[in-house]
Design an enzyme around this catalytic site. Structure first.
Site, PDB file in Angstrom:
ATOM      1  N   CYS A 117       0.807  -1.225   0.000  1.00 61.70           N
ATOM      2  CA  CYS A 117       0.000   0.000   0.000  1.00 61.70           C
ATOM      3  C   CYS A 117       0.841   1.277   0.000  1.00 61.70           C
ATOM      4  O   CYS A 117       0.362   2.339  -0.393  1.00 61.70           O
ATOM      5  CB  CYS A 117      -0.929   0.004   1.204  1.00 61.70           C
ATOM      6  SG  CYS A 117      -1.915  -1.499   1.361  1.00 61.70           S
ATOM      7  N   HIS A 257      -3.470   6.826   3.138  1.00 60.34           N
ATOM      8  CA  HIS A 257      -3.910   5.539   2.586  1.00 60.34           C
ATOM      9  C   HIS A 257      -5.304   5.242   3.114  1.00 60.34           C
ATOM     10  O   HIS A 257      -5.579   5.365   4.314  1.00 60.34           O
ATOM     11  CB  HIS A 257      -2.931   4.449   2.997  1.00 60.34           C
ATOM     12  CG  HIS A 257      -3.390   3.063   2.687  1.00 60.34           C
ATOM     13  ND1 HIS A 257      -3.960   2.720   1.477  1.00 60.34           N
ATOM     14  CD2 HIS A 257      -3.379   1.921   3.428  1.00 60.34           C
ATOM     15  CE1 HIS A 257      -4.268   1.435   1.486  1.00 60.34           C
ATOM     16  NE2 HIS A 257      -3.926   0.933   2.661  1.00 60.34           N
ATOM     17  N   ASN A 287     -10.328  -0.299   0.343  1.00 65.59           N
ATOM     18  CA  ASN A 287      -8.863  -0.327   0.345  1.00 65.59           C
ATOM     19  C   ASN A 287      -8.369  -0.807  -1.013  1.00 65.59           C
ATOM     20  O   ASN A 287      -8.570  -1.961  -1.380  1.00 65.59           O
ATOM     21  CB  ASN A 287      -8.377  -1.261   1.456  1.00 65.59           C
ATOM     22  CG  ASN A 287      -6.864  -1.303   1.581  1.00 65.59           C
ATOM     23  OD1 ASN A 287      -6.133  -0.856   0.714  1.00 65.59           O
ATOM     24  ND2 ASN A 287      -6.397  -1.855   2.692  1.00 65.59           N
TER      25      ASN A 287
END
Length: 330
Positions: A117, A257, A287
């Site tokens: 990520c 994020h 996500n």
């Protein structure tokens, strides 16, 4: 010739997401969950899913073309392509090579990076190094994922979290004060089993056993990830601000994020920022790993939120455990 005074700035951004929308109510029909529970625990309301014929490059290429168009450059102007992804079309060749072909970047070198990520931020910092050293003038940095291809839809705790998407940025050189002001990158391999895809690599190659045991899907120790991610992301933002003699009041927009709304809120609080100056789109996309930050940047651009002279921050964490942050003068 190297020019250490040159900074990297983002000349154009682009994004691409699949058409299919999967809501929390859709999940409630498949597993023991509810819209209320998912929203309360994660902040996610819906996410985008690819179909069986769509791969990561199929999202990355249109995002890249949009970023190039907005930057006013042609594919042939690109010197380097860096793709951050945990879900490449194939392990080799790299997804970056497929983008290179598609956009006509005939003189570019291209490769993928695996920083989960945090990958997009890692890629932007690499672009800064290429620009400052004179190796490249124009770098395409892409974060793209098809996480639904490696999601275990029998795992109630993880299957509701992930979505597919791509974001891209054209990075070029400029003179201060514009551009990349500061950055921070870290890794802690001691936490490597917190988020993992156990099988598919050389440790556990594909077999009937690994497929039957769903070891090619994402496995996550949710509580441990939550605790460590909240601290790592907050520390990474605060460190850069303090290093530059700044506070949260000086930051115009923060792009974290998009993993969990409670983590985002915790980071904002510790950085001394109101949520009004923290960009959030987790409710729409879930996500999307390496695509998360560039997707948010592109959407903020579309909404007219990014103004010249703004000080913006980016921060992300991911499997590895990797994390990083960056400060940009837009």
């Amino acid at each position: 010739m190297a020019n250490s005074q040159k900074r990297a700035y983002i000349a154009g951004v682009g994004m691409s997401v699949p058409d299919r929308v999967v809501t929390n109510d859709d999940f409630a029909k498949m597993i023991d969950t509810s819209d209320e529970w998912i929203t309360q625990m994660t902040g996610i309301k819906e996410r985008r899913y690819t179909d069986e014929n769509t791969a990561t490059s199929d999202l990355a290429i249109p995002a890249s073309r949009q970023a190039l168009e907005r930057a006013g450059v042609d594919g042939s102007d690109v010197d380097a392509i860096i793709v951050a992804t945990a879900t490449p079309d194939t392990y080799f060749p790299s997804t970056a090579c497929l983008i290179q072909k598609a956009i006509g970047a005939k003189d570019a070198f291209a490769y993928d990076i695996a920083a989960a990520c945090a990958g997009f931020i890692f890629g932007v910092v690499q672009a800064q190094s290429y620009i400052a050293s004179g190796i490249a003038e124009t770098v395409l940095v892409v974060g793209a994922e098809c996480l639904t291809k490696i999601t275990d839809f029998t795992d109630r705790n993880t299957c509701v979290l992930f979505g597919d998407g791509a974001g891209a940025a054209v990075v070029r050189g400029c003179d201060p004060p514009r551009g990349l002001v500061d950055h921070f990158l870290r890794c802690d391999g001691n936490l490597s089993d917190y988020i993992i895809q156990p099988a598919g690599g050389s440790r556990r190659p594909a077999s009937h056993e690994t497929v039957d045991e769903r070891l090619h899907t994402i496995k996550m120790k949710g509580r441990k990830v939550y605790v460590n991610a909240s601290k790592a992301m907050a520390d990474a933002v605060v460190l850069l601000l303090e290093r530059q003699g700044l506070t949260g009041d000086d930051l115009d927009l923060l792009f974290p994020h998009q993993a969990n709304i409670r983590i985002i809120q915790s980071v904002a609080k510790q950085a001394g920022m109101p949520m009004e100056r923290v960009f959030v789109n987790i409710h729409k996309y879930g996500n999307t790993s390496a695509a998360s930050v560039p997707l948010a940047l592109a959407e903020a651009f579309d909404e007219g939120l990014l103004k010249e002279g703004m000080l913006i921050g980016m921060v992300a964490f991911g499997s590895g455990f990797t994390w990083g942050s960056a400060l940009f003068r837009w």
